[in-house]
Design an enzyme around this catalytic site. Structure first.
Site, PDB file in Angstrom:
ATOM      1  N   HIS A   1     -14.831   3.414  19.230  1.00 26.64           N
ATOM      2  CA  HIS A   1     -13.431   3.137  19.535  1.00 26.64           C
ATOM      3  C   HIS A   1     -13.195   3.288  21.044  1.00 26.64           C
ATOM      4  O   HIS A   1     -13.826   4.099  21.715  1.00 26.64           O
ATOM      5  CB  HIS A   1     -12.548   4.119  18.762  1.00 26.64           C
ATOM      6  CG  HIS A   1     -11.115   3.699  18.662  1.00 26.64           C
ATOM      7  ND1 HIS A   1     -10.220   3.874  19.686  1.00 26.64           N
ATOM      8  CD2 HIS A   1     -10.414   3.109  17.653  1.00 26.64           C
ATOM      9  CE1 HIS A   1      -9.026   3.429  19.330  1.00 26.64           C
ATOM     10  NE2 HIS A   1      -9.114   2.955  18.098  1.00 26.64           N
ATOM     11  N   GLU A  10       0.844  -1.201   0.000  1.00 27.70           N
ATOM     12  CA  GLU A  10       0.000   0.000   0.000  1.00 27.70           C
ATOM     13  C   GLU A  10       0.877   1.248   0.000  1.00 27.70           C
ATOM     14  O   GLU A  10       0.708   2.173   0.798  1.00 27.70           O
ATOM     15  CB  GLU A  10      -0.976   0.018   1.181  1.00 27.70           C
ATOM     16  CG  GLU A  10      -2.125   0.993   0.979  1.00 27.70           C
ATOM     17  CD  GLU A  10      -3.074   1.057   2.146  1.00 27.70           C
ATOM     18  OE1 GLU A  10      -4.255   0.716   1.938  1.00 27.70           O
ATOM     19  OE2 GLU A  10      -2.665   1.417   3.261  1.00 27.70           O
TER      20      GLU A  10
END
Length: 384
Positions: free
Chosen positions: A246, A121
């Site tokens: 989160h 990536e």
């Protein structure tokens, strides 16, 4: 024939998801490759969930996570821990994915040992070191020292070439997250009963899926995001808003304070990867500040609104599948309202070809690793 010995490094859950296809591809070629998998433990429990799901055996767990750790402390422990791993296994190359602290430290550890570094990536850029922070710096450091750049798109490859990277060490591979997604969504569609039971409260109503965790949004940004969701929940009472929250206290506090009492906003625990893929597949609209979701959702034909001012994934924006709305209350509420109210606009956001890949990225990456003469390169570097 000597087998290639790559040291494959993961640290966070997104890295584990995106590296799992590469790890599986390596281990499917045992006659050619002797793969070693190392976890830094940057997201230890969440990473282990992914490893278990993809049936990935971790050979070495550095266990670096500490409560309330600083980036400097994590970076230092990563560097010394990875140095020990390199000394133990003597790999031919080091492989890591993306832009986390783990990836930056892995690239430096490989460089210090004069061992080739493979960046999966590679080439994502916003051009702003502060957004995303610290990821933009991390991936630029990895890009400087990489010996093989596996770019997910041609635009990412062009960014590397514009920085002076040699063309012969840049390959357009596609993004491995699409490999992982297509495998997972097929599996979870055949296993949907458990998720339908867990989320029975949704019944047959529309659902907006929300994720948010970026450091640059802490404080006022998250307060705006929560106020926008609160407004949308009131404007669309027949739509459910599901928010896997989160664990960071900077996220938990404003989310629970503003959204905790709203009947059609469901604050749930962070979802394991297969569950989250099912939620994406079940959703109508996705509201996020995540990078990976921007890549995955187009394959599921789900429009995405990104709560950031910049993105290193402009291909998704240009395709029409993704829109940047930042953390403006007005922009978020307007963007989601349009997608929930305007069928024609919604249809325009559903694209047929995901710019991030076709599900065969891992094969191309491993082919590229095998095509390089790592052993001779390593010998030359150490001699130098």
């Amino acid at each position: 024939m000597n087998r290639l010995r790559p040291l494959l490094i993961v640290g966070t859950r997104p890295e584990a998801i995106k590296m799992s296809p590469v790890i599986k591809e390596c281990r499917d070629r045992p006659r050619e490759i002797d793969a070693i998998v190392c976890s830094t433990g940057q997201h230890r429990e969440m990473l282990q969930q992914v490893a278990d799901y993809f049936e990935i055996k971790i050979d070495l767990d550095l266990g670096l996570m500490r409560p309330n750790q600083t980036l400097a402390g994590l970076t230092a422990r990563c560097l010394t821990g990875l140095e020990d791993a390199i000394n133990k296994y003597n790999p031919d190359c080091v492989v890591a994915q993306g832009d986390t602290t783990t990836v930056m430290a892995a690239s430096l550890a490989a460089f210090y040992h004069r061992i080739p570094f493979v960046h999966v990536e590679a080439g994502l850029r916003t051009g702003d070191l502060q957004a995303p922070w610290p990821e933009e710096m991390n991936r630029r450091v990895a890009g400087i020292v990489a010996d093989l750049h596996c770019a997910p798109t041609q635009r990412a490859a062009d960014a590397l070439l514009s920085e002076g990277t040699r063309p012969d060490i840049v390959q357009v591979s596609g993004n491995t997250v699409i490999d992982a997604l297509l495998w997972t969504v097929a599996r979870e569609r055949n296993n949907a009963e458990q998720w339908e039971e867990k989320y029975a409260f949704l019944q047959d109503r529309r659902m907006v899926l929300i994720t948010g965790h970026r450091r640059e949004n802490f404080g006022g940004g998250f307060e705006n995001i929560c106020q926008a969701i609160s407004t949308l929940a009131a404007d669309f009472p027949e739509t459910d808003f599901v928010y896997p929250v989160h664990l960071n206290p900077n996220v938990q506090a404003p989310v629970k304070s503003v959204l905790g009492a709203l009947s059609n906003v469901h604050l749930v625990a962070p979802a394991p990867y297969p569950e989250f893929v099912w939620l994406m597949d079940r959703s109508s609209v996705i509201l996020t500040d995540s990078g990976g979701v921007q890549e995955e959702a187009p394959s599921l034909k789900k429009p995405v609104l990104v709560m950031r001012d910049t993105t290193e994934r402009p291909e998704a924006v240009e395709s029409g599948a993704v829109e940047l709305v930042g953390t403006s209350i007005e922009a978020i509420t307007q963007g989601v309202s349009t997608l929930l109210s305007d069928a024609a606009e919604y249809s325009k956001r559903q694209i047929d070809d995901n710019p991030y890949g076709d599900g065969r990225a891992a094969r191309r990456i491993v082919d590229g690793m095998l095509a390089m003469s790592w052993q001779s390169t390593q010998t030359l570097r150490r001699a130098g």
